[in-house]
Design an enzyme around this catalytic site. Structure first.
Site, short mmCIF file in Angstrom:
data_model
loop_
_atom_site.label_atom_id
_atom_site.label_comp_id
_atom_site.label_asym_id
_atom_site.label_seq_id
_atom_site.Cartn_x
_atom_site.Cartn_y
_atom_site.Cartn_z
N ASP A 76 -21.26 17.77 -11.94
CA ASP A 76 -19.79 17.86 -13.00
C ASP A 76 -19.96 18.57 -14.04
OD1 ASP A 76 -18.39 16.15 -10.98
OD2 ASP A 76 -19.36 14.24 -11.93
N ARG A 114 -12.52 7.83 -13.00
CA ARG A 114 -13.81 8.34 -13.37
C ARG A 114 -13.83 8.74 -14.94
NH1 ARG A 114 -15.94 14.51 -11.65
NH2 ARG A 114 -14.92 15.03 -13.60
N HIS A 121 -21.47 19.80 -5.90
CA HIS A 121 -21.43 20.29 -7.07
C HIS A 121 -21.97 19.31 -8.02
CE1 HIS A 121 -17.78 17.46 -6.72
NE2 HIS A 121 -18.19 17.31 -7.93
N HIS A 140 -23.21 16.11 -6.04
CA HIS A 140 -22.53 15.05 -5.00
C HIS A 140 -21.35 15.74 -4.25
CE1 HIS A 140 -20.48 15.21 -9.09
NE2 HIS A 140 -19.52 14.74 -8.16
C1 SIN Z 1 -16.18 13.47 -8.22
O1 SIN Z 1 -16.62 14.83 -7.63
O2 SIN Z 1 -16.31 13.29 -9.27
C2 SIN Z 1 -15.44 12.77 -7.02
C3 SIN Z 1 -16.25 12.04 -6.33
C4 SIN Z 1 -15.68 10.91 -5.55
O3 SIN Z 1 -14.44 10.91 -5.47
O4 SIN Z 1 -16.38 10.31 -4.70
#
Ligand code: SIN
Length: 289
Positions: free
Chosen positions: A108, A280, A106, A265
């Site tokens: 973000d 995050r 996906h 990612h």
């Molecule tokens: C995310 O999708 O923002 C999480 C990525 C991760 O935890 O590696």
């Protein structure tokens, strides 16, 4: 050819970690970066799409200050931020959790009308092995398509969902995660969480075209799910081909900064008996065009 990748820097070093995207950046303490280092970090982000820093020691305030150097903070409409720092989402997986956050390809906030420009993820606690994150370069994915498929893609728009039966295997986001994660899903209230975007977007800073697809895409505008699905499935498989990807192995104190406008990612869920805790922050972006 990406000439930005060979840019000379005065305050940082860069070392690519794969042929397609991703570079480790050295020589900078993100707790107190020189203003010119920040400009070089932005250039390195544009050059490599995702950049990684090792051995950082950041308080939440310092991570926020670093993020604010690149724009305003984007709040997640579905996930509760930390009690003292609502702008920071604690991504936590415990041995009792079956699901992880972000465990599918996906980009973000693609469901938002103005999706996140970038994401800054800081590792607080990582498993002894596993919990890596994969990234893929969506410029290369677009450029590798045939001219005919590029033209078709440039004519399509995607309908993207943040929640609902359409996204989470027939369940709501809350049902999908219930009992399977300690992370809390909240009601987004009147925040818009379904949006239509171009399938090919032009990066506002580099001017390059990137395939803009990810797990939030449900169907193409003015088409049914059944009509859209074969092409969505092809483009998801195509855009995540190994030669477009890199894989990052986290250590405590590692920080990744990715550009959501030209990457996808995937957080790998392969550490069932261990703990992974990340902080995050997402940065506000603009309307894709
Ligand atoms: C995310 O999708 O923002 C999480 C990525 C991760 O935890 O590696």
């Amino acid at each position: 050819m990406n000439q930005l990748r060979n840019a000379p820097y005065r305050h940082i070093g860069t070392q690519p970690i794969a042929g397609s995207l991703g570079a480790e950046v050295s020589g900078v303490d993100l707790a107190d970066p020189h203003p010119e280092a920040l400009a070089e970090i932005r250039a390195a982000l544009l050059a490599h799409q995702v950049i990684f820093f090792r051995d950082q020691r950041l308080t939440p305030d310092q991570q926020l200050a670093f993020a604010r150097a690149f724009g305003e903070i984007h709040l997640h409409p579905f996930m509760e931020g930390m009690a003292d720092y609502p702008e920071i989402l604690e991504i936590k997986k415990l041995p009792t959790d079956a699901r992880n956050f972000g465990g599918a390809w996906h980009t973000d906030q693609m469901f938002a009308p103005e999706p996140a420009l970038g994401t800054i993820l800081y590792a607080k606690q990582v498993p002894s092995a596993g919990g890596d994150t994969l990234f893929t370069n969506q410029y290369l994915a677009f450029e590798a398509l045939s001219p005919g498929m590029q033209r078709l893609c440039c004519s399509l728009r995607t309908v993207c969902y943040g929640d609902g039966a359409k996204k989470y295997q027939g369940q709501s986001r809350r049902e999908f995660y219930a009992g399977k994660t300690t992370m809390k899903v909240k009601d987004p209230g009147d925040v818009q969480t379904t949006s239509i975007h171009p399938l090919v977007r032009t990066h506002p800073e580099t001017g390059r075209k990137a395939l803009y697809i990810g797990g939030h895409v449900q169907h193409f505008a003015d088409m049914t799910d059944a009509e859209s699905r074969p092409l969505i499935d092809f483009l998801m498989a195509h855009s995540t081909r190994p030669e477009f990807t890199c894989r990052f192995r986290w250590r405590t104190g590692s920080l990744a900064f990715w550009d959501n406008r030209c990457t996808q990612h995937f957080a790998i869920n392969d550490y069932p008996a261990e703990i992974r805790i990340m902080h995050r922050i997402t940065i506000k972006g603009d309307r894709p065009f």
